[in-house]
Design an enzyme around this catalytic site. Structure first.
Site, short mmCIF file in Angstrom:
data_model
loop_
_atom_site.label_atom_id
_atom_site.label_comp_id
_atom_site.label_asym_id
_atom_site.label_seq_id
_atom_site.Cartn_x
_atom_site.Cartn_y
_atom_site.Cartn_z
N ARG A 1 40.40 -10.49 46.32
CA ARG A 1 39.09 -10.76 46.92
C ARG A 1 38.41 -11.92 46.21
O ARG A 1 37.71 -12.71 46.84
CB ARG A 1 38.22 -9.50 46.80
CG ARG A 1 38.62 -8.37 47.74
CD ARG A 1 37.80 -7.14 47.47
NE ARG A 1 38.02 -6.64 46.11
CZ ARG A 1 37.28 -5.71 45.53
NH1 ARG A 1 36.26 -5.19 46.17
NH2 ARG A 1 37.56 -5.30 44.30
N LYS B 1 50.93 4.94 45.99
CA LYS B 1 50.48 6.22 46.51
C LYS B 1 48.96 6.28 46.39
O LYS B 1 48.38 5.56 45.57
CB LYS B 1 51.16 7.37 45.77
CG LYS B 1 51.06 7.29 44.24
CD LYS B 1 49.68 7.62 43.74
CE LYS B 1 49.41 7.23 42.36
NZ LYS B 1 47.97 7.37 42.03
N ASP C 1 44.41 10.54 43.34
CA ASP C 1 44.96 9.70 42.27
C ASP C 1 46.09 10.39 41.51
O ASP C 1 47.12 9.77 41.22
CB ASP C 1 43.86 9.30 41.30
CG ASP C 1 44.30 8.20 40.36
OD1 ASP C 1 44.71 7.13 40.85
OD2 ASP C 1 44.26 8.41 39.14
#
Length: 326
Positions: free
Chosen positions: A36, A96, A176
């Site tokens: 970004r 993941k 997480d």
């Protein structure tokens, strides 16, 4: 493709361990990256030897020299950018969890199937000899019939502004850490009549909708039980997996980071032995298997159905704890 040409989305902390070091070890190229903030991408590229910096994630995906896209973005950005890569005909190694929830995961899986594109979820632990040894001692009968599995996933609290505390970015400890535990438990399902189901769950929310700890109780069709204990507010890191059978048990001291502790302790009766399974990074094993699949068609131990099923179980865990899926 003797050499994978990899494009990296973002300039995340995990990238050094998860893609940079494995690519360097195995001789693959880091062709392009974007973030970004272009300055962050430039610093990342300079530090890790990425060949060029581009202006956007889409530019990385569209780069004709990129064969594989590595996606370590925030959880909420996994599915959208995996879909974008699939649409561009690029294979994906994604961190993941695979998506926010089962619905998103299913959409990505269907698109990948239709396009004949490989999208693999990065459950790197599964590729390491530590985990393979745990599976082996159940499969070969060393431990007898599977009775119980206990998975502990604990870590210190991230900084207050960390994306893992953001509901909008699909944060929370189940997303997480707990996703690993549920995935590991599902991997043992073939020895216990099939995948486990969730019986109960209890969560503590740090912010509304964002779990800082969650414990999940599960049962396999055979009657074997399991528990997943997850915390993102612990004093230290602890990633253990204990498998208990009718004849004995096996314990992985750190199944997520076996490069730091590669011990598996196997106890049968009065006999206890400690095995060392090697400290090569599980991420290196993972990238090696991923590349071998793309280059030679060698089967992978996980695929799209596995990713969808794991997201469905994550959704179920949140519901059992009285929370909403991401």
């Amino acid at each position: 493709m003797n050499q994978l040409r990899i494009g990296v989305l973002g300039a995340s902390r995990i990238a050094e361990e998860a893609i940079v070091e494995p690519a360097n070890t195995l001789g693959h190229r880091l062709v392009a990256c974007a973030a970004r903030d272009r300055t962050r991408a430039e610093v990342f590229a300079e530090k890790y030897g990425v060949e060029r910096v581009l202006d956007s994630y889409q530019a990385v995906i569209d780069d004709p020299e990129v064969d594989v896209v590595y996606n370590p973005l925030a959880n909420s950005l996994h599915a959208p950018w995996n879909l974008a890569a699939v649409e561009a005909g690029k294979h994906v190694l994604t961190e993941k969890p695979f998506a926010r929830d089962r619905t998103e995961a299913f959409a990505v899986a269907e698109a990948a199937r239709e396009a004949n594109i490989v999208v693999m979820e990065g459950f790197h632990y599964l590729f390491h000899p530590v985990t393979q040894r745990l599976l082996q001692v159940v499969e070969d009968g060393t431990l007898g019939d599977l009775r119980h599995i206990d998975v502990v996933m604990r870590m210190p609290a991230p900084e207050p502004g960390d994306l893992r505390w953001s509901l909008d970015l699909a944060g929370g400890v189940m997303m997480d850490l707990g996703c690993y535990a549920l995935h590991a438990l599902r991997a043992f399902g073939r020895f216990a009549g099939g995948a486990p189901t969730i019986g109960a769950a209890k969560a503590v929310e740090r912010f509304p909708g964002v779990d800082e700890s969650i414990d999940v109780e599960l049962e396999f069709p055979s009657g074997a039980t399991a528990v997943s204990r997850n915390s993102m507010i612990d004093e230290d890191y602890l990633f253990t997996l204990r498998v208990i059978g009718s004849k004995g048990e096996a314990f992985a001291h750190d199944y997520i980071k076996p490069n730091k502790d590669d011990r598996v302790t196997v106890t049968v009766g009065s006999d206890t032995r400690v095995e060392h399974l090697g400290t090569q990074s599980s991420y290196t094993y993972q990238l090696e298997a991923f590349a071998d699949h793309l280059q030679n068609g060698t089967p992978l131990p996980i695929g799209l159905d596995d990713a969808v099923d794991n997201m469905a179980m994550i959704d179920d865990a949140y519901r059992a704890a009285g929370m909403s899926p991401r």
